[in-house]
Design a protein around this motif. Structure first.
Motif, short mmCIF file in Angstrom:
data_model
loop_
_atom_site.label_atom_id
_atom_site.label_comp_id
_atom_site.label_asym_id
_atom_site.label_seq_id
_atom_site.Cartn_x
_atom_site.Cartn_y
_atom_site.Cartn_z
N GLY A 100 32.09 -12.59 10.48
CA GLY A 100 33.08 -12.13 9.51
C GLY A 100 33.56 -13.22 8.58
N ASN A 101 33.59 -14.47 9.06
CA ASN A 101 34.02 -15.59 8.22
C ASN A 101 33.10 -15.81 7.02
N PHE A 102 31.85 -15.40 7.17
CA PHE A 102 30.89 -15.57 6.08
C PHE A 102 30.94 -14.42 5.07
N PHE A 103 31.69 -13.36 5.41
CA PHE A 103 31.74 -12.19 4.54
C PHE A 103 33.17 -11.85 4.10
N GLN A 104 34.04 -12.85 4.11
CA GLN A 104 35.42 -12.59 3.70
C GLN A 104 35.52 -12.14 2.25
N GLY A 105 34.55 -12.56 1.45
CA GLY A 105 34.56 -12.15 0.04
C GLY A 105 33.99 -10.77 -0.20
N VAL A 106 33.32 -10.21 0.82
CA VAL A 106 32.74 -8.86 0.71
C VAL A 106 33.61 -7.93 1.55
N LYS A 107 34.54 -7.27 0.89
CA LYS A 107 35.58 -6.52 1.59
C LYS A 107 35.02 -5.45 2.53
N SER A 108 34.02 -4.69 2.09
CA SER A 108 33.49 -3.60 2.90
C SER A 108 32.84 -4.12 4.18
N VAL A 109 32.02 -5.16 4.06
CA VAL A 109 31.34 -5.74 5.22
C VAL A 109 32.36 -6.38 6.16
N PHE A 110 33.31 -7.11 5.58
CA PHE A 110 34.33 -7.78 6.39
C PHE A 110 35.16 -6.77 7.17
N SER A 111 35.49 -5.64 6.55
CA SER A 111 36.29 -4.60 7.21
C SER A 111 35.54 -4.00 8.39
N VAL A 112 34.24 -3.75 8.20
CA VAL A 112 33.42 -3.19 9.28
C VAL A 112 33.35 -4.17 10.45
N LEU A 113 33.13 -5.45 10.15
CA LEU A 113 33.05 -6.47 11.20
C LEU A 113 34.38 -6.62 11.93
N LEU A 114 35.47 -6.49 11.18
CA LEU A 114 36.81 -6.59 11.78
C LEU A 114 37.04 -5.44 12.76
N VAL A 115 36.68 -4.23 12.35
CA VAL A 115 36.84 -3.06 13.22
C VAL A 115 35.98 -3.20 14.47
N ALA A 137 32.49 -8.05 29.73
CA ALA A 137 32.15 -9.45 29.48
C ALA A 137 31.26 -9.59 28.24
N ILE A 138 30.29 -8.70 28.11
CA ILE A 138 29.41 -8.71 26.93
C ILE A 138 30.22 -8.48 25.65
N CYS A 139 31.18 -7.56 25.73
CA CYS A 139 32.04 -7.28 24.57
C CYS A 139 32.89 -8.50 24.22
N GLY A 140 33.24 -9.29 25.24
CA GLY A 140 33.96 -10.53 24.98
C GLY A 140 33.13 -11.48 24.15
N ILE A 141 31.82 -11.51 24.41
CA ILE A 141 30.90 -12.33 23.62
C ILE A 141 30.78 -11.77 22.20
N LEU A 142 30.74 -10.43 22.10
CA LEU A 142 30.62 -9.78 20.79
C LEU A 142 31.85 -10.07 19.91
N VAL A 143 33.01 -10.20 20.53
CA VAL A 143 34.22 -10.55 19.77
C VAL A 143 34.00 -11.86 19.03
N PHE A 144 33.42 -12.84 19.75
CA PHE A 144 33.07 -14.13 19.13
C PHE A 144 32.10 -13.92 17.97
N ALA A 145 31.04 -13.17 18.25
CA ALA A 145 29.97 -12.98 17.27
C ALA A 145 30.49 -12.33 15.98
N PHE A 146 31.22 -11.22 16.14
CA PHE A 146 31.74 -10.50 14.96
C PHE A 146 32.75 -11.36 14.18
N SER A 147 33.55 -12.14 14.90
CA SER A 147 34.55 -12.99 14.25
C SER A 147 33.88 -14.10 13.44
N ILE A 148 32.85 -14.72 14.01
CA ILE A 148 32.15 -15.80 13.32
C ILE A 148 31.41 -15.27 12.10
#
Length: 256
Positions: free
Chosen positions: A83-98, A70-81
């Motif tokens: 990640g939207n602020f770092f779409q221009g920073v490829k390295s950070v966005f990739s880490v958040l996506l993983v 359940a906590i990981c379900g919340i983290l999915v939200f957090a990392f996705s949100i």
């Protein structure tokens, strides 16, 4: 109540095989250690030592893992949100996506745990399929990075050289159109597969309705979401389903 199948199996073979070997065989078939110990005690093959402790340990294990899911379900939200602020920073966005994908894998494992606990085969199978798809997504992303660096870039350099020497532009346009058509076909096929699997996933959750609170409502929203994935309402329904699933797992963890 003692499991009759386990009881009958032990009664039939306990005189021919070692008790521990029979226990391993039954557990490998999908029954819990507590069910086996309970049947052993009923048959008088061993005293009740540890049976209650095994049950309590099993309950705590289910409860803990459901909370983590359940906590990981919340983290999915957090990392996705984030990640939207770092779409221009490829390295950070990739880490958040993983991180989001890994969190999703643990989140879907919660459905597998519920299916295992309440012996609902459909949700177990569907959760495994979704987990495998997420694993393939990570592997595919890594291969794409390698592919783009080692093949696409050299190929583009070679293509530029050919264009500079009078290479046939019409052929290039045709190749691009064919590539786009193939990509579109793959995308549509993948979408259709996701819709079918998603609907089956929702049906599997609904089947938990007798054992888990909010399971029916959560499953219905997953079915609506995937069935209407092509239109805008699908994404909204899946968002609601995800939130309901998180709440459902927290509630189930208290009853595990």
């Amino acid at each position: 109540m003692v499991n009759q199948v386990v009881l009958d199996y032990l009664k039939k073979y306990s005189g021919s095989y070692k008790l521990e070997d029979l226990k391993k065989k039954i557990i490998s078939s999908g029954y819990s250690e507590y069910e086996v110990e309970e049947a052993i005690v009923v048959l008088g093959l061993r005293q009740a030592r540890g049976a209650e402790k095994i049950r309590e340990d099993s309950r705590k294990s289910y409860s803990t893992w459901l909370k983590i899911a359940a906590i990981c379900g919340i983290l999915v939200f957090a990392f996705s949100i984030i990640g939207n602020f770092f779409q221009g920073v490829k390295s950070v966005f990739s880490v958040l996506l993983v991180l989001a994908v890994i969190s999703s894998i643990v989140f879907y494992s919660g459905f597998f745990i519920l299916g295992k606990k309440y012996k609902k085969g459909m949700i177990k199978v569907m959760s495994i399929i979704f987990i495998l798809m997420l694993v393939l997504m990570i592997v595919g992303s890594l291969l794409l990075i390698i592919f783009s660096k080692q093949i696409v870039v050299p190929a583009m350099g070679s293509l530029s050289g050919k264009l500079g020497t009078g290479f046939d532009v019409a052929n290039i346009v045709n190749l691009v159109i064919e590539a786009l058509a193939s990509y579109l076909l793959i995308l549509i096929s993948f979408l259709l597969v996701m819709i079918v699997l998603g609907i089956l996933f929702g049906v599997g959750i609904v089947k938990l309705k007798e054992n888990v609170k909010l399971a029916k409502l959560t499953g219905i929203f997953y079915i609506i979401g995937y069935a209407s994935l092509i239109i805008g309402i699908g994404a909204l329904a899946l968002l609601v389903a995800h939130i309901l699933a998180i709440v459902m797992m927290f509630k189930a963890s208290k009853l595990a």
